[in-house]
Design a protein around this motif. Structure first.
Motif, PDB file in Angstrom:
ATOM      1  N   ASP A 197       0.840  -1.203   0.000  1.00 12.29           N
ATOM      2  CA  ASP A 197       0.000   0.000   0.000  1.00 12.29           C
ATOM      3  C   ASP A 197       0.876   1.254   0.000  1.00 12.29           C
ATOM      4  O   ASP A 197       0.910   2.008   0.970  1.00 12.29           O
ATOM      5  CB  ASP A 197      -0.893  -0.022   1.266  1.00 12.29           C
ATOM      6  N   PRO A 198       1.606   1.478  -1.098  1.00 11.59           N
ATOM      7  CA  PRO A 198       2.523   2.631  -1.103  1.00 11.59           C
ATOM      8  C   PRO A 198       1.798   3.958  -0.865  1.00 11.59           C
ATOM      9  O   PRO A 198       2.314   4.827  -0.161  1.00 11.59           O
ATOM     10  CB  PRO A 198       3.174   2.589  -2.496  1.00 11.59           C
ATOM     11  N   ASP A 199       0.601   4.098  -1.422  1.00  9.24           N
ATOM     12  CA  ASP A 199      -0.115   5.370  -1.246  1.00  9.24           C
ATOM     13  C   ASP A 199      -0.399   5.653   0.224  1.00  9.24           C
ATOM     14  O   ASP A 199      -0.152   6.760   0.722  1.00  9.24           O
ATOM     15  CB  ASP A 199      -1.431   5.351  -2.031  1.00  9.24           C
ATOM     16  N   GLY A 200      -0.915   4.645   0.916  1.00  6.94           N
ATOM     17  CA  GLY A 200      -1.234   4.825   2.331  1.00  6.94           C
ATOM     18  C   GLY A 200       0.024   5.047   3.158  1.00  6.94           C
ATOM     19  O   GLY A 200       0.075   5.940   4.016  1.00  6.94           O
ATOM     20  N   GLU A 228       7.294   2.347 -17.438  1.00  5.59           N
ATOM     21  CA  GLU A 228       7.069   1.777 -18.776  1.00  5.59           C
ATOM     22  C   GLU A 228       7.926   2.478 -19.822  1.00  5.59           C
ATOM     23  O   GLU A 228       7.752   3.664 -20.079  1.00  5.59           O
ATOM     24  CB  GLU A 228       5.585   1.900 -19.157  1.00  5.59           C
ATOM     25  N   TYR A 229       8.810   1.753 -20.433  1.00  6.59           N
ATOM     26  CA  TYR A 229       9.646   2.289 -21.501  1.00  6.59           C
ATOM     27  C   TYR A 229       8.788   2.564 -22.730  1.00  6.59           C
ATOM     28  O   TYR A 229       7.967   1.715 -23.072  1.00  6.59           O
ATOM     29  CB  TYR A 229      10.730   1.256 -21.834  1.00  6.59           C
ATOM     30  N   PRO A 230       8.912   3.663 -23.426  1.00  6.90           N
ATOM     31  CA  PRO A 230       9.790   4.803 -23.151  1.00  6.90           C
ATOM     32  C   PRO A 230       9.090   5.942 -22.417  1.00  6.90           C
ATOM     33  O   PRO A 230       9.637   7.034 -22.357  1.00  6.90           O
ATOM     34  CB  PRO A 230      10.181   5.252 -24.564  1.00  6.90           C
ATOM     35  N   ASP A 231       7.892   5.675 -21.870  1.00  7.52           N
ATOM     36  CA  ASP A 231       7.126   6.774 -21.264  1.00  7.52           C
ATOM     37  C   ASP A 231       7.350   6.851 -19.763  1.00  7.52           C
ATOM     38  O   ASP A 231       6.392   6.919 -18.993  1.00  7.52           O
ATOM     39  CB  ASP A 231       5.635   6.596 -21.569  1.00  7.52           C
ATOM     40  N   VAL A 232       8.612   6.835 -19.350  1.00 10.86           N
ATOM     41  CA  VAL A 232       8.911   6.844 -17.928  1.00 10.86           C
ATOM     42  C   VAL A 232       8.552   8.201 -17.337  1.00 10.86           C
ATOM     43  O   VAL A 232       8.913   9.243 -17.899  1.00 10.86           O
ATOM     44  CB  VAL A 232      10.408   6.559 -17.696  1.00 10.86           C
ATOM     45  N   SER A 233       7.824   8.174 -16.229  1.00 11.72           N
ATOM     46  CA  SER A 233       7.435   9.431 -15.594  1.00 11.72           C
ATOM     47  C   SER A 233       7.282   9.191 -14.097  1.00 11.72           C
ATOM     48  O   SER A 233       6.712   8.178 -13.678  1.00 11.72           O
ATOM     49  CB  SER A 233       6.122   9.898 -16.234  1.00 11.72           C
ATOM     50  N   ILE A 234       7.832  10.090 -13.304  1.00 10.39           N
ATOM     51  CA  ILE A 234       7.861   9.870 -11.861  1.00 10.39           C
ATOM     52  C   ILE A 234       7.400  11.126 -11.136  1.00 10.39           C
ATOM     53  O   ILE A 234       8.030  12.181 -11.242  1.00 10.39           O
ATOM     54  CB  ILE A 234       9.290   9.485 -11.415  1.00 10.39           C
ATOM     55  N   LYS A 235       6.288  11.012 -10.432  1.00 13.54           N
ATOM     56  CA  LYS A 235       5.770  12.156  -9.659  1.00 13.54           C
ATOM     57  C   LYS A 235       5.295  11.664  -8.304  1.00 13.54           C
ATOM     58  O   LYS A 235       4.587  10.657  -8.207  1.00 13.54           O
ATOM     59  CB  LYS A 235       4.589  12.800 -10.387  1.00 13.54           C
ATOM     60  N   TRP A 236       5.662  12.394  -7.274  1.00 11.81           N
ATOM     61  CA  TRP A 236       5.211  12.083  -5.918  1.00 11.81           C
ATOM     62  C   TRP A 236       4.631  13.354  -5.290  1.00 11.81           C
ATOM     63  O   TRP A 236       5.235  14.412  -5.411  1.00 11.81           O
ATOM     64  CB  TRP A 236       6.392  11.595  -5.064  1.00 11.81           C
ATOM     65  N   PHE A 237       3.532  13.218  -4.622  1.00 11.16           N
ATOM     66  CA  PHE A 237       2.914  14.343  -3.889  1.00 11.16           C
ATOM     67  C   PHE A 237       2.710  15.545  -4.814  1.00 11.16           C
ATOM     68  O   PHE A 237       2.932  16.690  -4.437  1.00 11.16           O
ATOM     69  CB  PHE A 237       3.804  14.754  -2.696  1.00 11.16           C
ATOM     70  N   GLU A 238       2.292  15.277  -6.040  1.00 10.65           N
ATOM     71  CA  GLU A 238       2.443  16.259  -7.117  1.00 10.65           C
ATOM     72  C   GLU A 238       1.632  17.535  -6.985  1.00 10.65           C
ATOM     73  O   GLU A 238       1.951  18.517  -7.643  1.00 10.65           O
ATOM     74  CB  GLU A 238       2.153  15.614  -8.472  1.00 10.65           C
ATOM     75  N   ASP A 239       0.577  17.545  -6.143  1.00 16.22           N
ATOM     76  CA  ASP A 239      -0.139  18.820  -5.992  1.00 16.22           C
ATOM     77  C   ASP A 239       0.148  19.480  -4.636  1.00 16.22           C
ATOM     78  O   ASP A 239      -0.514  20.447  -4.265  1.00 16.22           O
ATOM     79  CB  ASP A 239      -1.659  18.639  -6.207  1.00 16.22           C
ATOM     80  N   GLY A 240       1.157  18.999  -3.919  1.00 15.99           N
ATOM     81  CA  GLY A 240       1.514  19.626  -2.649  1.00 15.99           C
ATOM     82  C   GLY A 240       2.543  20.732  -2.832  1.00 15.99           C
ATOM     83  O   GLY A 240       3.236  20.786  -3.847  1.00 15.99           O
ATOM     84  N   GLU A 241       2.618  21.615  -1.841  1.00 11.67           N
ATOM     85  CA  GLU A 241       3.632  22.677  -1.865  1.00 11.67           C
ATOM     86  C   GLU A 241       4.367  22.732  -0.534  1.00 11.67           C
ATOM     87  O   GLU A 241       3.762  22.551   0.530  1.00 11.67           O
ATOM     88  CB  GLU A 241       2.973  24.034  -2.142  1.00 11.67           C
ATOM     89  N   LEU A 242       5.664  22.998  -0.633  1.00 12.74           N
ATOM     90  CA  LEU A 242       6.491  23.083   0.580  1.00 12.74           C
ATOM     91  C   LEU A 242       7.775  23.819   0.225  1.00 12.74           C
ATOM     92  O   LEU A 242       8.037  24.098  -0.948  1.00 12.74           O
ATOM     93  CB  LEU A 242       6.805  21.688   1.129  1.00 12.74           C
ATOM     94  N   ASN A 243       8.562  24.122   1.238  1.00 14.03           N
ATOM     95  CA  ASN A 243       9.882  24.686   0.979  1.00 14.03           C
ATOM     96  C   ASN A 243      10.908  23.909   1.799  1.00 14.03           C
ATOM     97  O   ASN A 243      10.730  23.702   3.013  1.00 14.03           O
ATOM     98  CB  ASN A 243       9.927  26.181   1.324  1.00 14.03           C
TER      99      ASN A 243
END
Ligand code: ATP
Ligand code: MG
Length: 648
Positions: A34-37, A61-76
C-alpha cells in the motif's frame, strides 16, 4: 566466510531503537502493498504549505517513464530544514564546523544563526537577479557557507548544482555550461591537508569558456588576495550586510527541481542527476532518522564532501530536516596524521560516524595504533557508503573504531536514488559484514538474470534492479530526458536498472558484488570483482586491491589484480605467489589470480572510488585511450601503473 558471520544488534541498540525486527517486517510489507497509504502518512513528517492530495503517480514503462510524488503539494525545503525548528530549538547547534588545521577554532552554528545566514544569502541571490528555477553553481570548500548556499537556493526556488571543490577548471566549466548557470558561488581559497586550494583562480579560468555567467559571489575564507573582476565578482559578506536578515521561503511544488548533481564518473561521463523537492526531502529525512536511529541532540558526522550526493542528503538535507547536529569537516583523514578522524570524534564527542570504505582501508593500511590515541567512547553507530565494504575492512572498523560495541550500517544507494535503498536498521536487522542487508521501506529490489528474467527464489545472483518507484528517486537527467530513459529503463523493460550486480542469500540479504560491467567471466564462471578483492584484502599484508578481467586464450578472461600493501610491507615476488594461493584457498581454484601487479596507488575518482574502467584498459594493454579521466583524483597514479603493466 562471511555469509555465516552474523552480528546481532547489541542490547543497547535493541533498547533504544524505534524499529523492532517485527515492526520492520510489518512496515516493509505495508510499504510495498500500500505505497499510497504508507507514504501519505510518512510525508506528514514535513511541513507542507499546501497539503498534497495525490501521493504516487509513477510509471517505469519504456519509453514513457514518468515519476511524480505528492504532485499537488507545496512546501519549501529550507523552511523544513530551518524555520520549523526555531520555535523549540533555535539555540540547538545545527552545524559544527571542524577546520582542516586542528590548531584552528571550530565553529558552532545554531538554527537561529543558520536562519539568518541563509536568509541573507537568499536575499543576495535575489538582489543579483536569481529567480525561481534559475540554476546556481556552487564551488566551495567544506565550510558552513556551502550549506548556507544550498539552503539559500532552496529558499528562493533556485536549483543548485554543487561542484566538488577538487575539480579542475575544465570540469567546472563543463558543469556550469551543461546546466546554464548565470551565477557561481565560490571562495577565495579552500584548505585541505595543510594546503591551499585555489578555488577563485579555478573559477576565473573556468569562466573563460562560460559566457553565460554574469555574477560570481566570493566567500572570504583564507583571506589571501585573489583577483576580482569588476562588474562580475563581489564579496558575499559585503553584499549580505546590505540586505534584510529575513527572506520568506518560496512555496515550491513538490515536483519543482531542488538540485542537479553530477555522478562521480566511476563508469564514464558523469550524468546531471535531477532531484525534486517533496519526495526527496521525505526520503532523506526518513532514511537518516531510521538507518542511524537518529535522535536530536546526538552529534552526527558524515565525512563526505558536500560535492557528492552523500554530502547533500546526509550532511545537509536529511540531518537538518530532522533538527539534527551535523558536523562538517574541512580536512582529510591523513593530516596532520592518521589519527585526525579520531581527534575530531574525541573533540566533539561524536555519536554517529559515517564514512567510506576507501577511508577505512587507508586507515587500516596505516595501522590500528592510530585508533588507540583518542577517546572514542562517545561513538554509538558507524556507517559505510560508496563501495562494497570488504568484510575484512568491516571487521577492522568494528574492532578498532567501534571497539566491538557500535552497530555498523552499510548503506547501499546511488546519486540517482537520492538516499538509502538497502541498509540495516540498527536494533532491528542483524548485520553481516560485507552485506548492505535488507531493503528500506518502499524499495522493491529484484535480482535479474543477465537476460532479464526475474529470479524468484530467495537465493539468487545477477543484476540488481528496482521494480517500482520510491519518493527519493531522480526524475530525469537535466536537459536530456532521453538519456535518463535509455540509461536506466531500456536494458530491462519495466525496471530501474542500477548497474550493480548482486547476490541474495538464503536469509534475503543483499550483497553487492560490484558493477555489472566489471563482472568477470572466467572459464564460464561469473565472479564479482568485489569477492576477489575482499579475499585479497583479507590477507594481513594487503591494504587495498582492485581486480579486473583481461582477455585470456584459455579461460576467456583472466584475473588481473592490482594490490596495495600495508604501510611498511615489502613488495616482493614471493608474496605474489602467496597471494595467489591465498585467494585460491579463500574462494576456490577458479578465482586464482593470473597476474598480480603491485600498485602503491590506485586510480580513484575524487570521491575515492576505484576506477576499474581504467584498470581494465591497462590490464588489456590498451592504455592509449582511457576515456573520460576528468574525475580522476591523481592522474600520476595511472602513469605508474602503465609503466609497470604486466600483460604486454
Ligand atoms: P557513475 O554513475 O558516474 O559511474 P558512481 O556510480 O560512482 O559514478 P555514485 O552515485 O556516487 O556514482 O555511486 C553509486 C554507486 O556506488 C553504486 O551504484 C554502487 O556501485 C556503489 N555503492 C555505493 N554504496 C555502496 C555500498 N554500500 N555497497 C556497495 N556498493 C555501493
Ligand atoms: Mg553510477
Amino acid at each position: 566466510m562471511s555469509e555465516e558471520l552474523v552480528f546481532q544488534p547489541s542490547a543497547d541498540a535493541v533498547a533504544r531503537t524505534r524499529t523492532t525486527a517485527e515492526q520492520y517486517e510489518a512496515l516493509y510489507r505495508r510499504s510495498i502493498s500500500d505505497p499510497d497509504g504508507f507514504w501519505r502518512e510518512e510525508a506528514q513528517r514535513l511541513d507542507w504549505m499546501k497539503p498534497f492530495t495525490k501521493v504516487k503517480n509513477t510509471s517505469f514503462e519504456y519509453p514513457d517513464v514518468s515519476i511524480k510524488w505528492f504532485e499537488d503539494g507545496e512546501l519549501n525545503v529550507s523552511a523544513n530544514c530551518i524555520d520549523r525548528h526555531l520555535a523549540t530549538r533555535a539555540d540547538t547547534v545545527a552545524l559544527i564546523w571542524e577546520p582542516d588545521d586542528p590548531k584552528d577554532e571550530a565553529r558552532f552554528i545554531t538554527y537561529r544563526q543558520l536562519h539568518e545566514e541563509v536568509c541573507r544569502l537568499a536575499n543576495v541571490l535575489k538582489a543579483k537577479g536569481v529567480k525561481k528555477g534559475d540554476r546556481v553553481t556552487i564551488y566551495l570548500p567544506m565550510i558552513p557557507e556551502a550549506a548556507y548556499a544550498m539552503l539559500a537556493c532552496a529558499r528562493i526556488g533556485a536549483v543548485h548544482s554543487v561542484v566538488f571543490g577538487g575539480f579542475s577548471p575544465d570540469s567546472l566549466s563543463g558543469r556550469i555550461n551543461d546546466c546554464g548557470s548565470k551565477l557561481v558561488i565560490t571562495a577565495d581559497e579552500g584548505r585541505r591537508g595543510g594546503k591551499a586550494v585555489a578555488l577563485k583562480a579555478n573559477v576565473d579560468a573556468a569562466l573563460e569558456s562560460c559566457p553565460g555567467v554574469e555574477t560570481v559571489l566570493v566567500v572570504r575564507n583564507t583571506g589571501n588576495a585573489v583577483a576580482m573582476k569588476a562588474g562580475r565578482d563581489v564579496w558575499v559578506a559585503d553584499e549580505a550586510k546590505a540586505v534584510s536578515a529575513d527572506c520568506p521561503p518560496e512555496p515550491m511544488n513538490a515536483e519543482d527541481p531542488l538540485f542537479i548533481l553530477y555522478t562521480s564518473g566511476s563508469t564514464g561521463k558523469p550524468k546531471g542527476v535531477l532531484h525534486t523537492t517533496g519526495g526527496y526531502l521525505v526520503w532523506v529525512s526518513l532514511t537518516h532518522e531510521l538507518a542511524f536511529d537518529y535522535k536530536p541532540g546526538e552529534i552526527y558526522w558524515c565525512t563526505a564532501d558536500v560535492g557528492w550526493v552523500t554530502g547533500h542528503s546526509y550532511i545537509v538535507y536529511g540531518p537538518l530536516a530532522n533538527a539534527g547536529t551535523s558536523l562538517m569537516f574541512e580536512g582529510v583523514p591523513s593530516w596532520p596524521d592518521a589519527s585526525r578522524f579520531w581527534q575530531v570524534v574525541e573533540r566533539h564527542k561524536v555519536n554517529i560516524f559515517y564514512t567510506a570504505p576507501t577511508a577505512i582501508r587507508a586507515l587500516m593500511g596505516a595501522g590500528a595504533e592510530w585508533t588507540e590515541k583518542n577517546d572514542l567512547s562517545s561513538l554509538r553507530l558507524l556507517g559505510s557508503v560508496g563501495e562494497p565494504i570488504n568484510p575484512e575492512a568491516w571487521l577492522w572498523y568494528h574492532k578498532h573504531v567501534g571497539k566491538e560495541r557500535c552497530e555498523i550500517v552499510d548503506t547501499w544507494w546511488q546519486t540517482e536514488t537520492g538516499g538509502f535503498m538497502i541498509t540495516p536498521l540498527p536494533g532491528a536487522i542483524p548485520a553481516k559484514p560485507g552485506s548492505a542487508t535488507k531493503p528500506f521501506y518502499g524499495v522493491k529490489p529484484v535480482v535479474l538474470s543477465p537476460e532479464g528474467r526475474v529470479q524468484e527464489q530467495v537465493k539468487a545472483e545477477g543484476v540488481l534492479a528496482i521494480a517500482d518507484s520510491w519518493p527519493g528517486q531522480m526524475r530525469t537527467v537535466y536537459g536530456d530526458h532521453e538519456r535518463f530513459v535509455e540509461t536506466y529503463f531500456s536494458t530491462y523493460k519495466g525496471y530501474y536498472f542500477t548497474g550493480d550486480g548482486c547476490r541474495r542469500d538464503a536469509d534475503g540479504y543483499y550483497w553487492i558484488t560490484g558493477r555489472v560491467d566489471d563482472v568477470l567471466n572466467v572459464s564460464g564462471h561469473r565472479l564479482g570483482t568485489a569477492e576477489v578483492e575482499s579475499a585479497l584484502v583479507a590477507h594481513p599484508k594487503v591494504a587495498e586491491a582492485a581486480v579486473v578481467g583481461y582477455p585470456h586464450n584459455v579461460k576467456g578472461q583472466g584475473i588481473y589484480c592490482y594490490v596495495t600493501l600495508m604501510t611498511g610491507e615489502g613488495y616482493d615476488d614471493a608474496l605474489k605467489d602467496e597471494l595467489k594461493q591465498w585467494v585460491r584457498k579463500q574462494i576456490g581454484p577458479i578465482a586464482t589470480p593470473d597476474l598480480i601487479q603491485w600498485a602503491p596507488g590506485l586510480p580513484k575518482t575524487r570521491s575515492g572510488k576505484i576506477m576499474r574502467r581504467i584498470l581494465r584498459k591497462v590490464a588489456e594493454n590498451d592504455y592509449s585511450n582511457l576515456g573520460d579521466t576528468s574525475t580522476l583524483a591523481d592522474p600520476g597514479v595511472v602513469e605508474h601503473l602503465v609503466e609497470n603493466r604486466l600483460n604486454r
